[in-house]
Design a protein around this motif. Structure first.
Motif, PDB file in Angstrom:
ATOM      1  N   ALA A  51      36.648  35.538  35.076  1.00  0.00           N
ATOM      2  CA  ALA A  51      36.473  35.255  36.498  1.00  0.00           C
ATOM      3  C   ALA A  51      34.974  35.397  36.743  1.00  0.00           C
ATOM      4  N   SER A  52      34.406  34.478  37.535  1.00  0.00           N
ATOM      5  CA  SER A  52      32.958  34.541  37.716  1.00  0.00           C
ATOM      6  C   SER A  52      32.563  34.299  39.159  1.00  0.00           C
ATOM      7  N   THR A  53      31.412  34.850  39.501  1.00  0.00           N
ATOM      8  CA  THR A  53      30.810  34.628  40.812  1.00  0.00           C
ATOM      9  C   THR A  53      29.345  34.261  40.613  1.00  0.00           C
ATOM     10  N   ARG A  54      28.813  33.507  41.547  1.00  0.00           N
ATOM     11  CA  ARG A  54      27.395  33.172  41.570  1.00  0.00           C
ATOM     12  C   ARG A  54      26.928  33.272  43.020  1.00  0.00           C
ATOM     13  N   HIS A  55      25.758  33.871  43.213  1.00  0.00           N
ATOM     14  CA  HIS A  55      25.133  33.930  44.539  1.00  0.00           C
ATOM     15  C   HIS A  55      23.734  33.346  44.380  1.00  0.00           C
ATOM     16  N   ALA A  56      23.485  32.238  45.037  1.00  0.00           N
ATOM     17  CA  ALA A  56      22.198  31.541  44.922  1.00  0.00           C
ATOM     18  C   ALA A  56      21.514  31.484  46.278  1.00  0.00           C
ATOM     19  N   ARG A  57      20.208  31.754  46.265  1.00  0.00           N
ATOM     20  CA  ARG A  57      19.446  31.724  47.515  1.00  0.00           C
ATOM     21  C   ARG A  57      18.012  31.256  47.240  1.00  0.00           C
ATOM     22  N   ARG A  58      17.382  30.770  48.293  1.00  0.00           N
ATOM     23  CA  ARG A  58      15.968  30.396  48.235  1.00  0.00           C
ATOM     24  C   ARG A  58      15.147  31.649  48.487  1.00  0.00           C
ATOM     25  N   ILE A  65      14.545  29.232  43.603  1.00  0.00           N
ATOM     26  CA  ILE A  65      15.953  29.541  43.797  1.00  0.00           C
ATOM     27  C   ILE A  65      16.284  30.673  42.832  1.00  0.00           C
ATOM     28  N   VAL A  66      16.965  31.694  43.331  1.00  0.00           N
ATOM     29  CA  VAL A  66      17.411  32.814  42.505  1.00  0.00           C
ATOM     30  C   VAL A  66      18.938  32.796  42.505  1.00  0.00           C
ATOM     31  N   ILE A  67      19.510  32.883  41.319  1.00  0.00           N
ATOM     32  CA  ILE A  67      20.963  32.919  41.190  1.00  0.00           C
ATOM     33  C   ILE A  67      21.352  34.198  40.467  1.00  0.00           C
ATOM     34  N   GLU A  68      22.191  34.982  41.119  1.00  0.00           N
ATOM     35  CA  GLU A  68      22.733  36.191  40.496  1.00  0.00           C
ATOM     36  C   GLU A  68      24.176  35.895  40.112  1.00  0.00           C
ATOM     37  N   GLY A  69      24.472  36.094  38.829  1.00  0.00           N
ATOM     38  CA  GLY A  69      25.798  35.761  38.336  1.00  0.00           C
ATOM     39  C   GLY A  69      26.502  36.948  37.715  1.00  0.00           C
ATOM     40  N   ARG A  70      27.826  36.887  37.768  1.00  0.00           N
ATOM     41  CA  ARG A  70      28.652  37.939  37.171  1.00  0.00           C
ATOM     42  C   ARG A  70      29.916  37.277  36.636  1.00  0.00           C
ATOM     43  N   SER A  71      30.227  37.544  35.378  1.00  0.00           N
ATOM     44  CA  SER A  71      31.456  37.056  34.754  1.00  0.00           C
ATOM     45  C   SER A  71      32.175  38.247  34.142  1.00  0.00           C
ATOM     46  N   VAL A  72      33.450  38.373  34.467  1.00  0.00           N
ATOM     47  CA  VAL A  72      34.243  39.491  33.975  1.00  0.00           C
ATOM     48  C   VAL A  72      35.309  38.938  33.023  1.00  0.00           C
ATOM     49  N   TYR A  73      35.210  39.378  31.772  1.00  0.00           N
ATOM     50  CA  TYR A  73      36.177  39.014  30.745  1.00  0.00           C
ATOM     51  C   TYR A  73      37.100  40.216  30.531  1.00  0.00           C
ATOM     52  N   SER A  81      37.933  43.930  23.548  1.00  0.00           N
ATOM     53  CA  SER A  81      37.432  45.028  24.376  1.00  0.00           C
ATOM     54  C   SER A  81      37.082  44.590  25.795  1.00  0.00           C
ATOM     55  N   GLY A  82      37.015  43.273  26.029  1.00  0.00           N
ATOM     56  CA  GLY A  82      36.600  42.784  27.338  1.00  0.00           C
ATOM     57  C   GLY A  82      35.110  43.014  27.547  1.00  0.00           C
ATOM     58  N   GLU A  83      34.557  42.431  28.571  1.00  0.00           N
ATOM     59  CA  GLU A  83      33.130  42.628  28.858  1.00  0.00           C
ATOM     60  C   GLU A  83      32.800  42.146  30.260  1.00  0.00           C
ATOM     61  N   VAL A  84      31.712  42.653  30.767  1.00  0.00           N
ATOM     62  CA  VAL A  84      31.152  42.192  32.024  1.00  0.00           C
ATOM     63  C   VAL A  84      29.770  41.638  31.692  1.00  0.00           C
ATOM     64  N   HIS A  85      29.544  40.401  32.056  1.00  0.00           N
ATOM     65  CA  HIS A  85      28.269  39.749  31.778  1.00  0.00           C
ATOM     66  C   HIS A  85      27.578  39.446  33.101  1.00  0.00           C
ATOM     67  N   THR A  86      26.339  39.915  33.262  1.00  0.00           N
ATOM     68  CA  THR A  86      25.567  39.630  34.471  1.00  0.00           C
ATOM     69  C   THR A  86      24.270  38.931  34.082  1.00  0.00           C
TER      70      THR A  86
END
Length: 179
Positions: A51-58, A65-73, A81-86
């Motif tokens: 599941a992933s999210t992205r927050h992008a702003r000027r 443009i800055v994009i902060e991302g997070r993906s949770v496996y 083991s699963g992982e969280v990737h940012t």
């Protein structure tokens, strides 16, 4: 009031308009401004399903443009083991090369610089190829392909090349949740 007052006022207004127009700069990131907003989605690939999210702003007067991302496996067959990737991506426009550049920093310690592949990019699709990969084995390459599907949907394909050609690492599909 002098008979010249209306003429002076007209000259001042026109001068201000010309000065303002001269200050307006073209937005070289307008082709990717659709990324600005909040996104949620899923991704599938070598590390499994996330599941992933992205927050992008000027930022900085709209120059970047800055994009902060997070993906949770979660724990799964492909990822025991699963992982969280940012990651945090900084997008800019290199005026000298006339190309979009993306610099990515992630929680795994990778720092990557990608540049627009003009030949592979076209309307609705932006391809970025690695120019520099830090903390990655020597000889590796990476490529992102962003496909604009609709105002509220895009796909993000990430591929890696360890010397055998590009292979799918992960494909993310995202929907806008807020602009």
């Amino acid at each position: 009031m002098s008979k010249y007052t209306p003429l002076v006022v007209l000259i001042l207004v026109l001068s201000a308009g010309v000065a303002f127009a001269g200050d307006v700069k073209s937005d070289k990131l307008s082709g990717v401004s659709w990324l600005v907003g909040d996104w949620e989605g899923v991704a599938e690939g070598q590390p499994g399903t996330s599941a992933s999210t992205r927050h992008a702003r000027r930022v900085h007067n709209g120059n970047f443009i800055v994009i902060e991302g997070r993906s949770v496996y979660p724990k799964q067959e492909k990822n025991k083991s699963g992982e969280v990737h940012t990651s945090t991506d900084f997008w800019s426009f290199d005026k000298q090369r006339n190309l979009i550049v993306m610099r990515q920093f992630d929680n795994l310690g990778f720092v990557s610089t990608y540049v627009q592949d003009r030949a592979a990019s076209k309307d609705g699709r932006l391809v970025l190829v690695s120019e520099h990969l830090e903390n990655v084995p020597k000889g590796w390459k990476a490529r992102f392909t962003y496909s604009y599907k609709a105002p509220d949907e895009y796909h993000e394909l990430f591929e890696l090349d360890s010397g055998k050609g590009f292979e799918l690492y992960v494909l993310g599909m995202r929907l806008r949740v807020e602009q």
